[in-house]
Design a protein around this motif. Structure first.
Motif, PDB file in Angstrom:
ATOM      1  N   GLU A 238      50.067 -23.650  41.264  1.00 17.04           N
ATOM      2  CA  GLU A 238      49.863 -22.407  40.528  1.00 17.04           C
ATOM      3  C   GLU A 238      50.535 -21.261  41.271  1.00 17.04           C
ATOM      4  O   GLU A 238      50.472 -21.173  42.506  1.00 17.04           O
ATOM      5  CB  GLU A 238      48.364 -22.132  40.369  1.00 17.04           C
ATOM      6  CG  GLU A 238      48.040 -20.900  39.555  1.00 17.04           C
ATOM      7  CD  GLU A 238      46.538 -20.660  39.438  1.00 17.04           C
ATOM      8  OE1 GLU A 238      46.147 -19.535  39.095  1.00 17.04           O
ATOM      9  OE2 GLU A 238      45.767 -21.613  39.707  1.00 17.04           O
ATOM     10  N   LEU A 239      51.188 -20.363  40.524  1.00 18.54           N
ATOM     11  CA  LEU A 239      51.839 -19.176  41.082  1.00 18.54           C
ATOM     12  C   LEU A 239      51.372 -17.960  40.284  1.00 18.54           C
ATOM     13  O   LEU A 239      51.674 -17.833  39.103  1.00 18.54           O
ATOM     14  CB  LEU A 239      53.362 -19.301  41.005  1.00 18.54           C
ATOM     15  CG  LEU A 239      54.183 -18.097  41.505  1.00 18.54           C
ATOM     16  CD1 LEU A 239      54.026 -17.942  43.012  1.00 18.54           C
ATOM     17  CD2 LEU A 239      55.652 -18.263  41.136  1.00 18.54           C
ATOM     18  N   ARG A 240      50.606 -17.080  40.933  1.00 17.53           N
ATOM     19  CA  ARG A 240      50.117 -15.887  40.263  1.00 17.53           C
ATOM     20  C   ARG A 240      50.826 -14.667  40.845  1.00 17.53           C
ATOM     21  O   ARG A 240      50.666 -14.340  42.017  1.00 17.53           O
ATOM     22  CB  ARG A 240      48.610 -15.741  40.444  1.00 17.53           C
ATOM     23  CG  ARG A 240      48.049 -14.517  39.717  1.00 17.53           C
ATOM     24  CD  ARG A 240      46.626 -14.223  40.124  1.00 17.53           C
ATOM     25  NE  ARG A 240      46.177 -12.975  39.532  1.00 17.53           N
ATOM     26  CZ  ARG A 240      45.135 -12.294  39.969  1.00 17.53           C
ATOM     27  NH1 ARG A 240      44.446 -12.724  41.001  1.00 17.53           N
ATOM     28  NH2 ARG A 240      44.773 -11.169  39.384  1.00 17.53           N
ATOM     29  N   LEU A 241      51.614 -13.999  40.036  1.00 12.38           N
ATOM     30  CA  LEU A 241      52.417 -12.868  40.486  1.00 12.38           C
ATOM     31  C   LEU A 241      51.617 -11.563  40.423  1.00 12.38           C
ATOM     32  O   LEU A 241      50.777 -11.375  39.539  1.00 12.38           O
ATOM     33  CB  LEU A 241      53.680 -12.743  39.631  1.00 12.38           C
ATOM     34  CG  LEU A 241      54.609 -13.953  39.627  1.00 12.38           C
ATOM     35  CD1 LEU A 241      55.755 -13.741  38.650  1.00 12.38           C
ATOM     36  CD2 LEU A 241      55.152 -14.211  41.032  1.00 12.38           C
ATOM     37  N   LYS A 242      51.919 -10.657  41.371  1.00 12.09           N
ATOM     38  CA  LYS A 242      51.275  -9.336  41.411  1.00 12.09           C
ATOM     39  C   LYS A 242      52.393  -8.293  41.419  1.00 12.09           C
ATOM     40  O   LYS A 242      52.935  -7.953  42.469  1.00 12.09           O
ATOM     41  CB  LYS A 242      50.387  -9.216  42.645  1.00 12.09           C
ATOM     42  CG  LYS A 242      49.274 -10.262  42.667  1.00 12.09           C
ATOM     43  CD  LYS A 242      48.364 -10.129  43.868  1.00 12.09           C
ATOM     44  CE  LYS A 242      47.267 -11.181  43.834  1.00 12.09           C
ATOM     45  NZ  LYS A 242      46.323 -11.074  44.957  1.00 12.09           N
ATOM     46  N   ARG A 243      52.720  -7.800  40.230  1.00 11.69           N
ATOM     47  CA  ARG A 243      53.891  -6.948  40.074  1.00 11.69           C
ATOM     48  C   ARG A 243      53.582  -5.450  40.161  1.00 11.69           C
ATOM     49  O   ARG A 243      54.456  -4.660  40.499  1.00 11.69           O
ATOM     50  CB  ARG A 243      54.550  -7.223  38.716  1.00 11.69           C
ATOM     51  CG  ARG A 243      55.166  -8.612  38.585  1.00 11.69           C
ATOM     52  CD  ARG A 243      55.722  -8.781  37.184  1.00 11.69           C
ATOM     53  NE  ARG A 243      56.434 -10.029  37.020  1.00 11.69           N
ATOM     54  CZ  ARG A 243      57.709 -10.222  37.352  1.00 11.69           C
ATOM     55  NH1 ARG A 243      58.404  -9.248  37.891  1.00 11.69           N
ATOM     56  NH2 ARG A 243      58.281 -11.389  37.149  1.00 11.69           N
ATOM     57  N   GLU A 244      52.358  -5.054  39.819  1.00 11.51           N
ATOM     58  CA  GLU A 244      52.094  -3.619  39.718  1.00 11.51           C
ATOM     59  C   GLU A 244      52.086  -2.960  41.097  1.00 11.51           C
ATOM     60  O   GLU A 244      51.373  -3.378  42.009  1.00 11.51           O
ATOM     61  CB  GLU A 244      50.748  -3.367  39.027  1.00 11.51           C
ATOM     62  CG  GLU A 244      50.499  -1.876  38.823  1.00 11.51           C
ATOM     63  CD  GLU A 244      49.163  -1.569  38.178  1.00 11.51           C
ATOM     64  OE1 GLU A 244      48.940  -0.407  37.844  1.00 11.51           O
ATOM     65  OE2 GLU A 244      48.356  -2.497  38.012  1.00 11.51           O
ATOM     66  N   LYS A 245      52.887  -1.893  41.223  1.00 12.07           N
ATOM     67  CA  LYS A 245      52.952  -1.136  42.477  1.00 12.07           C
ATOM     68  C   LYS A 245      52.743   0.335  42.169  1.00 12.07           C
ATOM     69  O   LYS A 245      53.194   0.834  41.141  1.00 12.07           O
ATOM     70  CB  LYS A 245      54.312  -1.325  43.159  1.00 12.07           C
ATOM     71  CG  LYS A 245      54.629  -2.747  43.580  1.00 12.07           C
ATOM     72  CD  LYS A 245      56.021  -2.816  44.181  1.00 12.07           C
ATOM     73  CE  LYS A 245      56.416  -4.248  44.520  1.00 12.07           C
ATOM     74  NZ  LYS A 245      57.811  -4.338  45.015  1.00 12.07           N
ATOM     75  N   ILE A 246      52.063   1.018  43.047  1.00 15.69           N
ATOM     76  CA  ILE A 246      51.917   2.465  42.938  1.00 15.69           C
ATOM     77  C   ILE A 246      52.294   3.086  44.273  1.00 15.69           C
ATOM     78  O   ILE A 246      52.025   2.529  45.339  1.00 15.69           O
ATOM     79  CB  ILE A 246      50.490   2.876  42.528  1.00 15.69           C
ATOM     80  CG1 ILE A 246      49.447   2.318  43.519  1.00 15.69           C
ATOM     81  CG2 ILE A 246      50.184   2.438  41.116  1.00 15.69           C
ATOM     82  CD1 ILE A 246      48.034   2.765  43.195  1.00 15.69           C
ATOM     83  N   SER A 247      52.941   4.237  44.216  1.00 16.00           N
ATOM     84  CA  SER A 247      53.339   4.966  45.428  1.00 16.00           C
ATOM     85  C   SER A 247      52.785   6.378  45.335  1.00 16.00           C
ATOM     86  O   SER A 247      53.017   7.074  44.342  1.00 16.00           O
ATOM     87  CB  SER A 247      54.862   5.006  45.573  1.00 16.00           C
ATOM     88  OG  SER A 247      55.375   3.716  45.784  1.00 16.00           O
ATOM     89  N   ALA A 248      52.038   6.778  46.323  1.00 18.21           N
ATOM     90  CA  ALA A 248      51.456   8.113  46.352  1.00 18.21           C
ATOM     91  C   ALA A 248      51.074   8.437  47.788  1.00 18.21           C
ATOM     92  O   ALA A 248      50.965   7.553  48.639  1.00 18.21           O
ATOM     93  CB  ALA A 248      50.230   8.186  45.444  1.00 18.21           C
TER      94      ALA A 248
END
Length: 758
Positions: A238-248
């Motif tokens: 299984e490969l679960r991707l984590k794409r969401e990025k926030i910069s602050a």
């Protein structure tokens, strides 16, 4: 005769029967062990695990078990081992009880190892663990897992891509109890993809995995993405991707949250990973600093799973926690602000509900105020339930005045912006300002502007170095600050900026002291006794650029670590750079009642603050760390150890109820409260309101009347680093600011640090 032969034959058959029964029982037991498969524990492996536990090569071997390396560990062999180890009866009984089942499984042997660790005083560093093995280098012994790096040397079958349960001592794996074919790696970094192959990194180790069908999917091109990977029998299941990025911008950091501007406080995953883009060096959450904004935070399930740092982690400005009036504490009951120009109150609305795995920033709201308007914020303010409040002048050269705060009998005014946040029913007040503008008000608060610009240059470089060295610290990170405005760090804006302080800061703009390429923590203090001390006044950690210096370049330093030599030295006034200073010499006489009351009043609180620095003499005379509240009426005080430059490092106080040893200069100064007693200074002037002694550079002896103690001291402050009053004299003798810095901080270089110039 026949009866005797018959009896002998019967006896022989009887003995053969017993022997046969024993052999059958032994064979049955061996079969019962062999039927357990991989759950058995060979004697050789058991011996190796004990040697790793005690960190002694060949401490035990197969002979200690009365067996061979390939034999199986049995209760009988454990009994032989215990006789060899000679451990206490208490633990011997527990271990025998643990092995009573007859079969020593790998899990049982793990429990026995823990008991052996407890018996040897290693319970604090031994324990059970469970990790998924990402990489195991048998040659070096380095085992990289989802839980960090370990050392493990064994002839174990391959462990990579398996989950293991084990016993460890610190980061050394002693014994593997169980392996599982299914492993999982959370928040692993995918660096790139090529067809069905992904290149990943964890703790600096790169690997390649085949992911069936990846090349033809919408996820075909992946770069600098975090993912969870589940392995099964060596393959990616299984490969679960984590794409969401926030910069602050980072506003605060605690153990379980990171507060980001516009997003509020976001929970941090227990398995969070930090990656630095420079060769993707692994980092940790503690590397992130308040005020930094060059970080991409990876968010999944509404929590921070990881962070990717772009470049050097640093804050553009310094964030100063402003204490309440009188520096009573860091919290405020109300904050009242006005400004000489128009100003804005800025906050963010509560973070809106995003998608299941997402976070959205709230909208920025601005409320405008006119010059001279007065704004008051209390802890019940509705905005503070979900956002910080930021106060910013519309004119960048204007100052914000905090009407609710008193400094030096005035309401202080601040450059930059002010931030207000709620904390446990009270308020935290932060001033964010550029480092150079911060120094405008630090320099005159720490050194009189009357000393002149050249002397203030010394203070400016010291203060800048000290500030920058603390801008990567985490001590105040949960409040959103790098430093506070008190003597705990360096005093800020207790005295308003002056023309001289601004000139000195501008003339040294960006200049810091470096030692081996790192900005130094430039400690300084008011006045010396004629000699400085080493940087070990706070801890046993050596600071190579802070060394004891005799403040007379034409004379050799006397042996002030010798108590008799120091006593003679402190009662005289040898010529040096500080000899004209008001605190160069001082003395005070305290009655035995005053001494006894002072010691017994503070003794327990000093012990609670650091139990290893307040020791009590036991019946044998040996000092040990035990709670102590009183020594009764004090009868004797003796200095037992002086550090470099003569500072007292250890002192024994004897009373009618006991004897204590006080360690470190801070405790020694606090233990004798001279309040209400005249401290006579170098120029004959008298001070009677001090609650601690001015320094720990003093000699003490019982007075002639037998009812008092006379204290002869010198200097004001901790005595490590630069003496501020000495600088003025050194300038008068023709030294410039760089040569003075080199004198007080040997081995440093004065260099330009452009990173914090804005």
């Amino acid at each position: 005769m026949k009866s005797r032969i018959r009896a002998t034959i019967i006896l022989i058959f009887f003995m053969l029967g017993i022997l046969l029964a024993v052999m059958l029982q032994f064979e049955k037991k061996e079969k019962s062990y062999s039927g357990k498969g991989s759950d058995v524990v060979p004697v050789g492996e058991a011996a190796d695990s004990i040697n790793r536990l005690y960190d002694v090569e060949d401490y035990v071997n197969a002979r200690s078990f009365d067996g061979k390396p390939e034999d199986i560990v049995t209760p009988e062999k454990i009994s032989k081992l215990l006789d060899h180890l000679q451990i206490s009866k208490e633990y011997k009984e527990q271990i025998i009880q643990a092995s009573e089942a007859g079969f020593i499984s790998r899990e049982v042997w793990g429990e026995i190892l823990l008991l052996l660790g407890q018996a040897t005083g290693l319970s604090g560093v031994c324990g059970k663990g469970e990790v998924s093995v990402y990489d195991w280098n048998r040659e070096s012994g380095e085992l990289v897992s989802d839980g960090g790096k370990y050392q493990y040397r064994a002839s174990e079958p391959a462990l990579t891509d398996k989950k293991i349960s084990f016993i460890h001592r610190d980061n050394i794996i002693l014994f593997v109890m169980k392996t599982d074919e299914e492993a999982g790696f959370q928040n692993i970094l995918i660096k790139k993809t090529e067809g069905d192959t992904i290149t990943v990194q964890l703790f600096g180790v790169e690997r390649k995995f085949e992911v069936r069908g990846l090349g033809g999917s919408e996820n075909a091109v992946l770069e600098n993405v975090l993912a969870d990977i589940v392995m099964e029998q060596g393959n990616v299941r299984e490969l679960r991707l984590k794409r969401e990025k926030i910069s602050a911008k980072v506003l605060s950091i605690s153990e379980d949250t990171v507060e980001l501007e516009g997003f509020g406080k976001i929970p941090v995953s227990p398995s969070v990973r930090v990656y630095k883009t420079e060769s993707f060096v692994p980092g940790s959450i503690s590397d992130i600093v308040v005020g930094s904004s060059n970080i991409s935070f990876v968010v999944a399930d509404r929590e921070i799973s990881g962070a990717i740092v772009h470049g050097v982690i640093q804050s553009a400005n310094i964030r100063v926690l402003l204490n309440s009036s009188g520096y009573a504490d860091m919290f405020h009951d109300i904050v009242t602000i006005t400004c000489q120009s128009d100003f804005n109150l800025i906050f963010n609305e509560a973070a809106k509900e995003g998608e299941a795995d997402g976070l959205l920033s709230g909208n920025e709201v601005v409320h405008s105020y006119k010059a001279g308007d007065v704004l008051s914020i209390d802890p019940d303010n509705e905005i503070l339930k979900y956002s910080r409040i930021k106060i910013v002048p519309t004119d960048k050269n204007a100052r914000l005045k905090v009407v609710s705060l008193s400094r030096n009998a005035q309401n202080p005014q601040y450059r930059g912006s002010l931030e207000i946040s709620a904390y446990e029913g009270r308020l935290i007040l932060i001033n964010e300002v550029s480092v150079e503008e911060y120094l405008y008000s630090v320099v005159p608060s720490e050194m009189p502007s009357s000393y002149g610009v050249e002397a203030l240059k010394v203070q400016a470089v010291c203060a800048r170095s000290y500030a920058i060295s603390h801008m990567t610290g985490s001590r105040l990170a949960k409040y959103g600050a790098h430093v506070d405005d008190s003597t705990t760090y360096q005093v800020y804006n207790n005295t308003a900026e002056t023309e001289n302080s601004i000139s000195a800061v501008d003339a040294t703009r960006g200049m810091v002291m470096n030692f081996n390429g790192e900005v130094v923590t430039a400690y300084f203090y008011a006045t010396s006794c004629g000699c400085t001390t080493n940087g070990t006044v706070w801890s046993d950690t050596d600071i190579p650029y802070i060394r004891a210096k005799y403040l007379n370049t034409s004379q050799e330093m006397p042996d002030l670590m010798n108590n008799d030599v120091f006593t003679e030295f402190i009662k005289q006034k040898p010529e040096n750079f500080d000899m004209d200073s008001v605190w160069y010499r001082w003395n005070v006489t305290l009655s035995i009642e005053t001494i006894s009351n002072s010691v017994n009043h503070i003794l327990y609180s000093l012990y609670c603050a650091n139990e290893n620095q307040v020791l009590t003499a036991g019946a044998s005379g040996e000092f040990e760390s035990v709670p102590v509240r009183s020594v009764g009426r004090v009868s004797d005080i003796s200095v037992t150890k002086r550090g470099a430059g003569g500072i007292i490092e250890e002192m024994i106080i004897t009373g009618e109820k006991g004897k204590v040893k006080i360690i470190k200069q801070g405790n020694i100064r606090k233990i004798f409260n001279p309040y209400g007693n005249d401290i006579v200074r170098n120029d004959g002037s008298v001070i009677d309101h001090f609650t601690t002694l001015p320094s720990a550079f003093f000699a003490i002896n019982k007075g002639a009347d037998g009812n008092s103690f006379e204290i002869y001291g010198g200097g004001y402050g901790h005595g490590a680093g630069m003496s501020q009053t000495a600088v003025k004299k050194m300038i008068e003798q023709g030294m410039d600011y760089k040569s003075i810095l080199g004198f007080f901080y040997p081995g440093i270089e004065v260099v330009l640090s452009e990173a914090y110039l804005g």
